[in-house]
Design an enzyme around this catalytic site. Structure first.
Site, PDB file in Angstrom:
ATOM      1  N   ARG A 115       0.820  -1.226   0.000  1.00 45.68           N
ATOM      2  CA  ARG A 115       0.000   0.000   0.000  1.00 45.68           C
ATOM      3  C   ARG A 115       0.853   1.275   0.000  1.00 45.68           C
ATOM      4  NH1 ARG A 115      -2.963  -3.194   3.565  1.00 45.68           N
ATOM      5  NH2 ARG A 115      -4.706  -4.160   2.490  1.00 45.68           N
ATOM      6  N   LYS A 137       2.152  11.351 -11.176  1.00 43.04           N
ATOM      7  CA  LYS A 137       1.243  10.509 -11.966  1.00 43.04           C
ATOM      8  C   LYS A 137       1.996   9.245 -12.327  1.00 43.04           C
ATOM      9  CE  LYS A 137      -2.070  13.411 -14.385  1.00 43.04           C
ATOM     10  NZ  LYS A 137      -2.530  13.860 -15.712  1.00 43.04           N
ATOM     11  N   GLU A 179       7.905  17.211 -25.777  1.00 43.73           N
ATOM     12  CA  GLU A 179       7.247  17.536 -24.503  1.00 43.73           C
ATOM     13  C   GLU A 179       7.699  18.933 -24.046  1.00 43.73           C
ATOM     14  OE1 GLU A 179       4.294  16.349 -22.564  1.00 43.73           O
ATOM     15  OE2 GLU A 179       5.289  14.433 -22.842  1.00 43.73           O
ATOM     16  N   LYS A 207       5.719  22.958 -14.567  1.00 43.48           N
ATOM     17  CA  LYS A 207       4.916  21.795 -14.177  1.00 43.48           C
ATOM     18  C   LYS A 207       4.602  21.842 -12.681  1.00 43.48           C
ATOM     19  CE  LYS A 207       4.010  16.968 -14.741  1.00 43.48           C
ATOM     20  NZ  LYS A 207       4.208  15.708 -15.423  1.00 43.48           N
ATOM     21  N   GLU A 217      -5.664  16.885 -10.356  1.00 39.95           N
ATOM     22  CA  GLU A 217      -6.390  17.219 -11.581  1.00 39.95           C
ATOM     23  C   GLU A 217      -7.889  17.367 -11.329  1.00 39.95           C
ATOM     24  OE1 GLU A 217      -4.294  15.537 -14.985  1.00 39.95           O
ATOM     25  OE2 GLU A 217      -6.240  15.248 -15.915  1.00 39.95           O
ATOM     26  N   ARG A 222      -4.196  21.451 -13.602  1.00 35.89           N
ATOM     27  CA  ARG A 222      -3.206  20.430 -13.968  1.00 35.89           C
ATOM     28  C   ARG A 222      -3.510  19.831 -15.340  1.00 35.89           C
ATOM     29  NH1 ARG A 222      -0.138  15.686 -10.603  1.00 35.89           N
ATOM     30  NH2 ARG A 222       0.925  14.950 -12.444  1.00 35.89           N
ATOM     31  N   ASN A 226      -1.857  18.525 -20.173  1.00 33.76           N
ATOM     32  CA  ASN A 226      -2.173  17.540 -21.213  1.00 33.76           C
ATOM     33  C   ASN A 226      -2.317  18.189 -22.586  1.00 33.76           C
ATOM     34  OD1 ASN A 226      -2.259  15.209 -19.605  1.00 33.76           O
ATOM     35  ND2 ASN A 226      -4.290  15.782 -18.854  1.00 33.76           N
ATOM     36  N   HIS A 229      -2.030  16.241 -25.786  1.00 33.59           N
ATOM     37  CA  HIS A 229      -1.940  14.817 -25.440  1.00 33.59           C
ATOM     38  C   HIS A 229      -3.153  13.980 -25.844  1.00 33.59           C
ATOM     39  CE1 HIS A 229       1.618  16.002 -23.332  1.00 33.59           C
ATOM     40  NE2 HIS A 229       1.818  14.788 -22.864  1.00 33.59           N
ATOM     41  N   HIS A 233      -2.080  10.486 -27.385  1.00 35.09           N
ATOM     42  CA  HIS A 233      -2.330   9.157 -26.809  1.00 35.09           C
ATOM     43  C   HIS A 233      -3.070   8.275 -27.807  1.00 35.09           C
ATOM     44  CE1 HIS A 233      -1.926  10.731 -22.404  1.00 35.09           C
ATOM     45  NE2 HIS A 233      -0.770  10.440 -22.951  1.00 35.09           N
ATOM     46  N   HIS A 245       6.687   9.122 -27.773  1.00 36.94           N
ATOM     47  CA  HIS A 245       5.671   9.919 -27.079  1.00 36.94           C
ATOM     48  C   HIS A 245       5.772  11.407 -27.445  1.00 36.94           C
ATOM     49  CE1 HIS A 245       2.789  11.026 -24.018  1.00 36.94           C
ATOM     50  NE2 HIS A 245       3.655  11.887 -23.506  1.00 36.94           N
TER      51      HIS A 245
HETATM   52  N1  LIG Z   1       3.752  10.310 -15.558  1.00 37.51           N
HETATM   53  C1  LIG Z   1       3.707  11.379 -16.321  1.00 37.51           C
HETATM   54  O1  LIG Z   1       3.329  12.469 -15.872  1.00 37.51           O
HETATM   55  C2  LIG Z   1       4.148  11.275 -17.765  1.00 37.51           C
HETATM   56  C3  LIG Z   1       4.320  12.435 -18.522  1.00 37.51           C
HETATM   57  C4  LIG Z   1       4.774  12.319 -19.823  1.00 37.51           C
HETATM   58  C5  LIG Z   1       5.043  11.071 -20.360  1.00 37.51           C
HETATM   59  N2  LIG Z   1       4.867   9.949 -19.603  1.00 37.51           N
HETATM   60  C6  LIG Z   1       5.145   8.622 -20.139  1.00 37.51           C
HETATM   61  O2  LIG Z   1       6.524   8.500 -20.411  1.00 37.51           O
HETATM   62  C7  LIG Z   1       6.717   7.462 -21.377  1.00 37.51           C
HETATM   63  C8  LIG Z   1       7.754   7.874 -22.392  1.00 37.51           C
HETATM   64  O3  LIG Z   1       8.950   8.101 -21.707  1.00 37.51           O
HETATM   65  P1  LIG Z   1      10.337   8.241 -22.491  1.00 37.51           P
HETATM   66  O4  LIG Z   1      10.148   9.072 -23.694  1.00 37.51           O
HETATM   67  O5  LIG Z   1      11.326   8.624 -21.485  1.00 37.51           O
HETATM   68  O6  LIG Z   1      10.569   6.772 -23.088  1.00 37.51           O
HETATM   69  P2  LIG Z   1      11.254   5.466 -22.486  1.00 37.51           P
HETATM   70  O7  LIG Z   1      11.114   5.397 -21.034  1.00 37.51           O
HETATM   71  O8  LIG Z   1      10.695   4.334 -23.287  1.00 37.51           O
HETATM   72  O9  LIG Z   1      12.803   5.651 -22.832  1.00 37.51           O
HETATM   73  C9  LIG Z   1      13.197   5.706 -24.170  1.00 37.51           C
HETATM   74  C10 LIG Z   1      14.366   4.754 -24.469  1.00 37.51           C
HETATM   75  O10 LIG Z   1      15.577   5.348 -24.022  1.00 37.51           O
HETATM   76  C11 LIG Z   1      16.313   4.422 -23.243  1.00 37.51           C
HETATM   77  N3  LIG Z   1      17.071   5.234 -22.291  1.00 37.51           N
HETATM   78  C12 LIG Z   1      16.594   5.905 -21.226  1.00 37.51           C
HETATM   79  N4  LIG Z   1      17.553   6.635 -20.670  1.00 37.51           N
HETATM   80  C13 LIG Z   1      18.674   6.415 -21.375  1.00 37.51           C
HETATM   81  C14 LIG Z   1      19.997   6.926 -21.286  1.00 37.51           C
HETATM   82  N5  LIG Z   1      20.335   7.857 -20.399  1.00 37.51           N
HETATM   83  N6  LIG Z   1      20.907   6.487 -22.186  1.00 37.51           N
HETATM   84  C15 LIG Z   1      20.542   5.593 -23.137  1.00 37.51           C
HETATM   85  N7  LIG Z   1      19.307   5.099 -23.287  1.00 37.51           N
HETATM   86  C16 LIG Z   1      18.388   5.510 -22.417  1.00 37.51           C
HETATM   87  C17 LIG Z   1      15.281   3.519 -22.647  1.00 37.51           C
HETATM   88  O11 LIG Z   1      15.827   2.275 -22.286  1.00 37.51           O
HETATM   89  C18 LIG Z   1      14.278   3.417 -23.795  1.00 37.51           C
HETATM   90  O12 LIG Z   1      14.697   2.433 -24.716  1.00 37.51           O
HETATM   91  C19 LIG Z   1       5.359   7.202 -21.984  1.00 37.51           C
HETATM   92  O13 LIG Z   1       4.880   5.968 -21.516  1.00 37.51           O
HETATM   93  C20 LIG Z   1       4.499   8.333 -21.457  1.00 37.51           C
HETATM   94  O14 LIG Z   1       3.148   7.955 -21.319  1.00 37.51           O
HETATM   95  C21 LIG Z   1       4.430  10.041 -18.311  1.00 37.51           C
END
Ligand SMILES: NC(=O)c1ccc[n+]([C@@H]2O[C@H](COP(=O)([O-])OP(=O)(O)OC[C@H]3O[C@@H](n4cnc5c(N)ncnc54)[C@H](O)[C@@H]3O)[C@@H](O)[C@H]2O)c1
Length: 339
Positions: A115, A137, A179, A207, A217, A222, A226, A229, A233, A245
């Protein structure tokens, strides 16, 4: 070097406030930010990342798979079971070292394991640093859509170490710029002119302000984060994630500007400005040819914001705001609009 870090506070109620440290070497501050008295640290990362952290207590590394398919309930179960076998307790800490996928899935597992155990986010992608790791989030995808299961679970701290971005594949870096571009329309000025640490910190600050005003939200503040987005999505789900993304967000931002123009909320200049910003970052702006408009609209109707018909964050005379009840035919007509 430690003094060179920028500290951005995220002020929240109920003891949930925390700091985001931004700058070169920020990952080395992990020892200082893990909650006092923890015995163990479960470090979650991916094989390709190779960023080493030291929590200053007994620690074990847990690897998860790569990409959106790994952001699923099965990974959460695997993590929780592995933590349980290791004996992780609520008196310990989880450290997420990776991009948004690692951060979202690890944060969610930390929220539900026993939890709730504390989590420190160490984002290693640009996208994670400017956005995903901040704000609490967390969640995973279902086959029916992105981020459909999740929890609000604030981290104890976030360490945005710009040094680790050096190994990021160029397409991933560019995705982070998608982003970042969003913040240009949420009031962050001169982003392309700033040194990287200041640019990241400026996005984090923006942010943090939105989160402090509306942590869960509820008031709509907040939800403005988006921007771009809703379509993003849908494109990601429809295309089974062949758009990164941030690329999908860039397309979604331009679409949102065109939709706002169609609804008479903004003029041509606003659309031109969106296209200019995306061109500056070499980001895509158009819906991939061959996308099925009916499918995209159906997916957008399933968006979490869509409680009152198709709902978008749109620019307008009062700035960016949430707009509900947008007619489906206006959305479809805008999807493949040019100019
Ligand atoms: N929680 C939130 O508020 C929020 C906001 C925006 C996006 N997201 C989510 O984030 C995700 C996308 O994240 P992302 O773009 O970071 O993609 P990701 O986490 O898939 O990373 C991209 C790639 O880069 C590699 N990588 C990461 N760091 C590295 C480094 N320093 N050196 C070499 N390789 C590295 C990873 O292994 C992966 O293959 C989506 O699922 C999206 O929905 C969440």
């Amino acid at each position: 070097m430690a003094d060179a870090l920028i500290t951005v506070p995220v002020p929240l109620g109920g003891g949930r406030s925390y700091d985001v440290l931004v700058g070169p070497g920020a990952r080395h501050r992990l020892l200082e930010v893990v909650p006092a008295g923890v015995h163990r640290a479960a470090v979650v990362t991916q094989e390709a990342i190779g960023v080493v952290v030291d929590a200053g207590v007994e620690q074990r590394i847990f690897f998860i798979g790569d990409g959106e398919p790994a952001k699923c309930l099965e990974t959460v179960e695997e993590l929780c079971r592995a933590w349980s076998r290791w004996g992780l307790t609520r008196g310990d800490v989880v450290v997420a070292v990776g991009g948004g996928v690692v951060g979202d899935v690890t944060g969610f597992a930390a929220a539900v394991y026993h939890r709730g155990v504390p989590v420190v986010q160490v984002p290693t992608t640009l996208l994670g640093q400017v956005d995903a790791a901040i704000g609490g989030k967390t969640g995973v995808n279902l086959p029916e859509g992105k981020n459909l299961v999740g929890a609000f679970w604030q981290p104890s701290a976030v360490l945005c170490d710009i040094e680790v971005l050096g190994t990021l594949p160029p397409r991933e870096y560019r995705s982070g710029l998608g982003e970042m571009a969003k913040y240009a329309f949420l009031g962050v000025d001169r982003l392309p002119d700033l040194p990287l640490d200041e640019a990241v910190a400026a996005c984090v600050r923006c942010k943090a302000e939105h989160i402090a005003a509306d942590e869960r939200e509820r008031t709509g503040t907040r939800a403005l984060l988006n921007y771009g987005h809703t379509l993003a999505h849908a494109l990601e789900t429809a295309g089974a994630y062949d758009l990164r993304h941030g690329e999908a967000v860039a397309v979604g931002l331009v679409f949102a500007a065109r939709l706002a123009r169609r609804l008479g909320r903004v003029d041509d200049d606003a659309v031109t400005e969106h296209l200019r910003v995306m061109a500056g970052y070499n980001l895509p702006t158009e819906v991939p040819p061959g996308s099925d408009p009916g499918e995209l609209v159906a997916l957008m109707a399933r968006d979490k914001k869509a409680v009152d018909g198709l709902t978008f964050v749109l620019d307008g005379p009062r700035g960016v705001e949430v707009v509900a009840g947008v007619p489906a035919d206006a959305v479809e007509a805008t999807l493949f609009e040019a100019g």
